[in-house]
Write an enzyme that holds these catalytic residues in place. Structure first.
Site, PDB file in Angstrom:
ATOM      1  N   SER A 175      31.661  73.521  88.487  1.00 55.95           N
ATOM      2  CA  SER A 175      33.083  73.281  88.244  1.00 55.95           C
ATOM      3  C   SER A 175      33.378  71.821  87.902  1.00 55.95           C
ATOM      4  O   SER A 175      32.900  71.322  86.887  1.00 55.95           O
ATOM      5  CB  SER A 175      33.876  73.753  89.462  1.00 55.95           C
ATOM      6  OG  SER A 175      35.247  73.828  89.191  1.00 55.95           O
ATOM      7  N   ASP A 211      35.123  85.195  86.060  1.00 56.03           N
ATOM      8  CA  ASP A 211      35.646  83.887  86.443  1.00 56.03           C
ATOM      9  C   ASP A 211      37.043  83.692  85.854  1.00 56.03           C
ATOM     10  O   ASP A 211      37.226  83.767  84.636  1.00 56.03           O
ATOM     11  CB  ASP A 211      34.705  82.789  85.930  1.00 56.03           C
ATOM     12  CG  ASP A 211      35.003  81.424  86.520  1.00 56.03           C
ATOM     13  OD1 ASP A 211      36.156  81.179  86.922  1.00 56.03           O
ATOM     14  OD2 ASP A 211      34.076  80.596  86.566  1.00 56.03           O
ATOM     15  N   HIS A 246      34.291  82.394  89.923  1.00 55.68           N
ATOM     16  CA  HIS A 246      34.075  80.946  89.926  1.00 55.68           C
ATOM     17  C   HIS A 246      33.308  80.495  91.161  1.00 55.68           C
ATOM     18  O   HIS A 246      32.418  79.634  91.075  1.00 55.68           O
ATOM     19  CB  HIS A 246      35.431  80.229  89.858  1.00 55.68           C
ATOM     20  CG  HIS A 246      35.336  78.812  89.406  1.00 55.68           C
ATOM     21  ND1 HIS A 246      34.958  78.461  88.126  1.00 55.68           N
ATOM     22  CD2 HIS A 246      35.559  77.631  90.055  1.00 55.68           C
ATOM     23  CE1 HIS A 246      34.965  77.151  88.005  1.00 55.68           C
ATOM     24  NE2 HIS A 246      35.308  76.616  89.161  1.00 55.68           N
TER      25      HIS A 246
END
Length: 437
Positions: free
Chosen positions: A204, A380, A409
């Site tokens: 991320s 995601d 995610h």
């Protein structure tokens, strides 16, 4: 999902209304009672970090949680804590796993640096346990494993001059993290290990800061042997409905920055005694409120029930989220609204002060020469497929693009089978690169 979206919207708007009430109640300026704000946004975390599992407590006046060394040592591994100060004075804590009970040979000498995402710390890589977490699996193979922490998180609330109670401490976004924290941690690690390059695994926001660093300081490309990006975040050519709704709502609230500043709110989603206690009581097994915890995870990151270990929630929420600056969230919000991958927009005058130009710097990922492997999730809701493909199209040296169809995610950290589905592939990649060199 619709009910969850409505619930999140109501909570968000209600919070903002509470903050705004100081400005406009029957034409008079009033403030929210301090005890409410202190409860929602405490200035002091009131957490004691301990080294042994038997020292963990959860009471109103005594909330403790294991520190990184405690999380590692309970599985028989050894670890170290290292300290780095950035050029602008932030004191960072980075961690290193120095030994595995399963590895008895001579270490490879190959360095792997793990960098988590927004609100995360090094703890996130060791929360599930030995045989499951990537940090442990790498140590089992003899790799020299280092783990980074960035300013504003629970391990890095220190500065040579500033206090986290000061507004100035929180005047940063992921731009400063990328340009100051990340190079300081990489340089320290390479200097300490006497290596010229390292493997860099991120998730991320960990990818966001890496792309910024490699595009603006190209000399760091030579220091990255291979970058493995899990659910990378860079472009926002598309956003999920809930993310776009929240971004639009924040964008449309007038004077939001002034409202937050007036109430001395500069930090968000800190790890506090309150959040830990709520996680351990509301998200524990056999509680009726655990379903709300699950729905909250699914709401923003995506749903993958078959890979979610709900029993691990109390442990995860004892270490995550670990805080960041309001400005970091605003920076992401700006990029979502503008659909650009660029630096924080301070306005015309502020941009000249920070960037010597009227508009924010644009991050040109086409300048990145380091090899990159990308793993992304089909479910995601933050790193959508279209944004991954946009990144893939622009990066000049992608050596692998691989989808996990059911992954969300957060699954790249907490999924039940992430070790066999993803981590084993990462170790294979490293071994292939080791053989080439």
């Amino acid at each position: 999902m619709t009910m969850g979206m409505k619930f999140a919207s109501i909570v968000f708007i209600f919070t903002v209304m509470l903050l705004e009430s100081k400005l406009n109640v029957h034409g008079q300026s009033i403030s929210i009672p301090k005890f409410i704000l202190n409860y929602m946004f405490p200035k002091d975390p009131h957490i004691v970090r301990v080294r042994k599992p038997e020292d963990i407590r959860t009471t109103m006046n005594n909330v403790t949680t294991l520190d990184f060394l405690g999380l590692v040592e309970k599985y028989g591994y050894t670890a170290e804590e290292h300290y780095v100060t950035t050029e602008d004075g932030y004191n960072l804590v980075i961690h290193r796993i120095t030994g595995s009970p399963l590895f008895k040979g001579q270490q490879t000498g190959k360095v792997v640096f793990l960098q988590t995402g927004l609100f995360g710390t090094s703890d996130c890589w060791v929360l599930i346990g030995a045989g499951r977490d990537l940090a442990f699996l790498l140590a089992d193979k003899g790799y020299d494993v280092w783990l980074g922490n960035v300013r504003g998180t629970s391990y890095c609330r220190s500065h040579v001059k500033l206090s986290p109670r000061n507004k100035e401490f929180w005047q940063f976004s992921f731009h400063e993290i990328a340009m100051r924290d990340l190079p300081a941690m990489i340089d320290y690690t390479l200097d300490h290990t006497k290596q010229k390059s390292l493997y860099f695994v991120n998730i991320s926001m960990g990818s966001t800061i890496l792309f910024i660093l490699l595009s603006l300081k190209p000399e760091y490309n030579a220091k990255i042997k291979l970058a493995v990006c899990l659910a990378p975040i860079a472009f926002w050519n598309e956003a999920s409905p809930i993310v776009q709704y929240i971004a639009d709502t924040i964008h449309n609230i007038r004077n939001l920055q002034e409202i937050l500043d007036f109430n001395e709110i500069y930090e968000v989603f800190a790890l506090t005694s309150t959040t830990i206690m709520m996680g351990r009581t509301l998200c524990a097994d056999n509680t009726i409120t655990q379903a709300v915890c699950v729905a909250s995870v699914f709401l923003l990151s995506g749903a993958n029930p078959s890979q979610l270990n709900i029993t691990a929630f109390p442990e995860i929420l004892s270490n995550y989220p670990a805080g960041s600056s309001v400005q970091t969230l605003f920076h992401y919000n700006q990029n979502i609204i503008t659909k650009k991958f660029q630096a924080y927009d301070y306005g015309y005058i502020g941009n000249y002060k920070h960037y010597k130009q009227a508009t924010p710097i644009t991050y040109d990922v086409e300048k990145i020469t380091a090899p990159v492997a990308i793993f992304y999730g089909g479910n995601d809701l933050l790193a959508l497929k279209s944004t991954i493909f946009e990144l893939y199209k622009r990066l000049p040296n992608v050596v692998l693009l691989e989808e996990q169809k059911s992954f969300t995610h957060l699954d790249f950290i907490i999924a039940i089978n992430v070790n066999t589905l993803v981590y084993s592939r990462i170790i294979e990649l490293f071994q292939e690169f080791d053989n080439k060199t």
